[in-house]
Write a protein that holds these residues in place. Sequence first.
Motif, PDB file in Angstrom:
ATOM      1  N   GLY A   1     -36.656  50.836  -1.744  1.00  0.00           N
ATOM      2  CA  GLY A   1     -36.355  50.632  -3.151  1.00  0.00           C
ATOM      3  C   GLY A   1     -36.946  49.347  -3.700  1.00  0.00           C
ATOM      4  N   ILE A   2     -36.883  48.285  -2.912  1.00  0.00           N
ATOM      5  CA  ILE A   2     -37.405  46.988  -3.360  1.00  0.00           C
ATOM      6  C   ILE A   2     -38.932  46.993  -3.412  1.00  0.00           C
ATOM      7  N   LEU A   3     -39.576  47.549  -2.364  1.00  0.00           N
ATOM      8  CA  LEU A   3     -41.037  47.556  -2.324  1.00  0.00           C
ATOM      9  C   LEU A   3     -41.636  48.479  -3.379  1.00  0.00           C
ATOM     10  N   ALA A   4     -40.891  49.499  -3.817  1.00  0.00           N
ATOM     11  CA  ALA A   4     -41.404  50.408  -4.852  1.00  0.00           C
ATOM     12  C   ALA A   4     -41.203  49.861  -6.255  1.00  0.00           C
ATOM     13  N   LEU A   5     -40.343  48.867  -6.413  1.00  0.00           N
ATOM     14  CA  LEU A   5     -39.993  48.359  -7.740  1.00  0.00           C
ATOM     15  C   LEU A   5     -41.178  47.756  -8.506  1.00  0.00           C
ATOM     16  N   PRO A   6     -42.096  47.009  -7.846  1.00  0.00           N
ATOM     17  CA  PRO A   6     -43.218  46.440  -8.614  1.00  0.00           C
ATOM     18  C   PRO A   6     -44.137  47.472  -9.253  1.00  0.00           C
ATOM     19  N   TYR A   7     -44.200  48.692  -8.738  1.00  0.00           N
ATOM     20  CA  TYR A   7     -45.103  49.686  -9.326  1.00  0.00           C
ATOM     21  C   TYR A   7     -44.782  49.939 -10.801  1.00  0.00           C
ATOM     22  N   PRO A   8     -43.566  50.373 -11.163  1.00  0.00           N
ATOM     23  CA  PRO A   8     -43.290  50.581 -12.588  1.00  0.00           C
ATOM     24  C   PRO A   8     -43.265  49.282 -13.388  1.00  0.00           C
ATOM     25  N   LEU A   9     -42.844  48.171 -12.748  1.00  0.00           N
ATOM     26  CA  LEU A   9     -42.803  46.900 -13.480  1.00  0.00           C
ATOM     27  C   LEU A   9     -44.206  46.440 -13.870  1.00  0.00           C
ATOM     28  N   LEU A  10     -45.155  46.592 -12.948  1.00  0.00           N
ATOM     29  CA  LEU A  10     -46.538  46.209 -13.261  1.00  0.00           C
ATOM     30  C   LEU A  10     -47.154  47.137 -14.289  1.00  0.00           C
ATOM     31  N   VAL A  11     -46.877  48.440 -14.168  1.00  0.00           N
ATOM     32  CA  VAL A  11     -47.420  49.413 -15.121  1.00  0.00           C
ATOM     33  C   VAL A  11     -46.869  49.144 -16.519  1.00  0.00           C
ATOM     34  N   ARG A  12     -45.612  48.747 -16.596  1.00  0.00           N
ATOM     35  CA  ARG A  12     -44.960  48.536 -17.885  1.00  0.00           C
ATOM     36  C   ARG A  12     -45.539  47.342 -18.658  1.00  0.00           C
ATOM     37  N   ARG A  13     -46.068  46.377 -17.952  1.00  0.00           N
ATOM     38  CA  ARG A  13     -46.508  45.149 -18.626  1.00  0.00           C
ATOM     39  C   ARG A  13     -47.890  45.276 -19.274  1.00  0.00           C
ATOM     40  N   TRP A  14     -48.688  46.295 -18.893  1.00  0.00           N
ATOM     41  CA  TRP A  14     -50.044  46.396 -19.423  1.00  0.00           C
ATOM     42  C   TRP A  14     -50.075  47.060 -20.794  1.00  0.00           C
ATOM     43  N   PRO A  15     -51.037  46.686 -21.623  1.00  0.00           N
ATOM     44  CA  PRO A  15     -51.250  47.407 -22.886  1.00  0.00           C
ATOM     45  C   PRO A  15     -52.102  48.654 -22.645  1.00  0.00           C
ATOM     46  N   TYR A  16     -51.829  49.708 -23.393  1.00  0.00           N
ATOM     47  CA  TYR A  16     -52.576  50.955 -23.261  1.00  0.00           C
ATOM     48  C   TYR A  16     -53.177  51.293 -24.628  1.00  0.00           C
TER      49      TYR A  16
ATOM     50  N   PHE B   1     -39.661  56.867  -8.050  1.00  0.00           N
ATOM     51  CA  PHE B   1     -39.047  57.778  -7.076  1.00  0.00           C
ATOM     52  C   PHE B   1     -40.055  58.223  -6.027  1.00  0.00           C
ATOM     53  N   VAL B   2     -41.274  58.524  -6.455  1.00  0.00           N
ATOM     54  CA  VAL B   2     -42.297  58.986  -5.506  1.00  0.00           C
ATOM     55  C   VAL B   2     -42.597  57.904  -4.476  1.00  0.00           C
ATOM     56  N   HIS B   3     -42.823  56.670  -4.935  1.00  0.00           N
ATOM     57  CA  HIS B   3     -43.139  55.582  -3.996  1.00  0.00           C
ATOM     58  C   HIS B   3     -41.933  55.203  -3.156  1.00  0.00           C
ATOM     59  N   SER B   4     -40.757  55.180  -3.767  1.00  0.00           N
ATOM     60  CA  SER B   4     -39.558  54.780  -3.041  1.00  0.00           C
ATOM     61  C   SER B   4     -39.231  55.756  -1.923  1.00  0.00           C
ATOM     62  N   PHE B   5     -39.212  57.046  -2.229  1.00  0.00           N
ATOM     63  CA  PHE B   5     -38.798  58.027  -1.224  1.00  0.00           C
ATOM     64  C   PHE B   5     -39.911  58.339  -0.227  1.00  0.00           C
ATOM     65  N   SER B   6     -41.161  58.091  -0.586  1.00  0.00           N
ATOM     66  CA  SER B   6     -42.237  58.193   0.407  1.00  0.00           C
ATOM     67  C   SER B   6     -42.051  57.125   1.482  1.00  0.00           C
TER      68      SER B   6
ATOM     69  N   ASN C   1     -52.547  45.426  -9.350  1.00  0.00           N
ATOM     70  CA  ASN C   1     -51.989  46.734  -8.964  1.00  0.00           C
ATOM     71  C   ASN C   1     -52.651  47.264  -7.697  1.00  0.00           C
ATOM     72  N   ASN C   2     -53.983  47.118  -7.638  1.00  0.00           N
ATOM     73  CA  ASN C   2     -54.703  47.585  -6.458  1.00  0.00           C
ATOM     74  C   ASN C   2     -54.317  46.776  -5.222  1.00  0.00           C
ATOM     75  N   TYR C   3     -54.200  45.458  -5.400  1.00  0.00           N
ATOM     76  CA  TYR C   3     -53.842  44.599  -4.262  1.00  0.00           C
ATOM     77  C   TYR C   3     -52.427  44.913  -3.782  1.00  0.00           C
ATOM     78  N   TYR C   4     -51.518  45.125  -4.734  1.00  0.00           N
ATOM     79  CA  TYR C   4     -50.143  45.414  -4.317  1.00  0.00           C
ATOM     80  C   TYR C   4     -50.060  46.773  -3.630  1.00  0.00           C
ATOM     81  N   GLY C   5     -50.843  47.740  -4.112  1.00  0.00           N
ATOM     82  CA  GLY C   5     -50.860  49.053  -3.472  1.00  0.00           C
ATOM     83  C   GLY C   5     -51.287  48.960  -2.012  1.00  0.00           C
ATOM     84  N   LEU C   6     -52.311  48.136  -1.736  1.00  0.00           N
ATOM     85  CA  LEU C   6     -52.759  47.945  -0.353  1.00  0.00           C
ATOM     86  C   LEU C   6     -51.707  47.210   0.469  1.00  0.00           C
TER      87      LEU C   6
END
Length: 315
Positions: A156-171, A106-111, A198-203
């Motif tokens: 909405g589309i450009l913000a979608l990779p943020y949670p998808l990328l975060v979800r795939r990593w192990p913590y 929501f933060v990335h999408s609405f920004s 993640n850093n590259y996509y953010g840029l």
Amino acid sequence: MSDSNRTDFTNPSTFILLGIPGLEAAHIWISIPFCAMYAIAVFGNFTILFIVKREPSLHGPMFYFLCMLAVSDLVLSTSTLPKLLSIFWFNSREISFSACLTQMYFVHSFSGMESGILVAMAFDRYVAICHPLRHSTILTNSVVAKIGLAVVLRSGILALPYPLLVRRWPYCRTNIISHFYCEHIAVVNLACADISINNYYGLFDLFSVIGVDVFFIAMSYTQILRAIFCLPTKDARLKTFGTCISHLCAISALYIPDLFSSLMLRFGHNVPLHVLILITGVYHMVPPVLHPIIYGVRTKQIRGRLLQLFAYKEI
């Protein structure tokens, strides 16, 4: 929470938000200005929506875009500030993994949506000043709806990779986030993986949204200024330029804090963490607070309607 510092922990079901690390003793005091700003943002943006809905003379492209901006301001501020206040007031620090990803989206999408709406408003000003006789035929209700839909889909589309990328990593390190919301970099820094993508996509997202939008706004105002300078008298030039002041102030309210925040986060390596987080918090609240104030003060139709409402209440 006692297990949250264990080094052998696996993928978490919840994260722990620290709020503003290092300023825990001052959380109550810090909450006062943030609560005040949130109240102003909610009241101001709902007032804009109420006035435009109730006043038929305001049912035009500029005010439709203004309503879109008000909605995005409300969603953006509500995505982070209630959780911030719950941390400060009730020590409610836990957030589920799915809620964390939703908040991030929501933060990335609405920004991005706010930036796109400002481009649409710049286009409206360009048509109104450079092609005034064709304004109503170019910006019809269907065209405004299509522009709004395009802005929503892009964001909405450009913000979608943020949670998808975060979800795939192990913590496997910790579930403690040194922030008051699930900020993208703050979360992925907890991952036990290479987060370069993640850093590259953010840029990429930064340049493809802010960079492109600023370019189109600059192009619109280049044409607007050319048209203004062609007007015969100084009074006509000032009056025409005055119709753009509200939009220019709204642009400044969004992009200047965004630029300052981005520069501080990327290059302020010697700046204390709590200062960087405070700057982020202020950035999230400045546009939602200032946009309704700017348009309420600078837009004659909205200002007049506000005065009528208050005068009616006094009677």
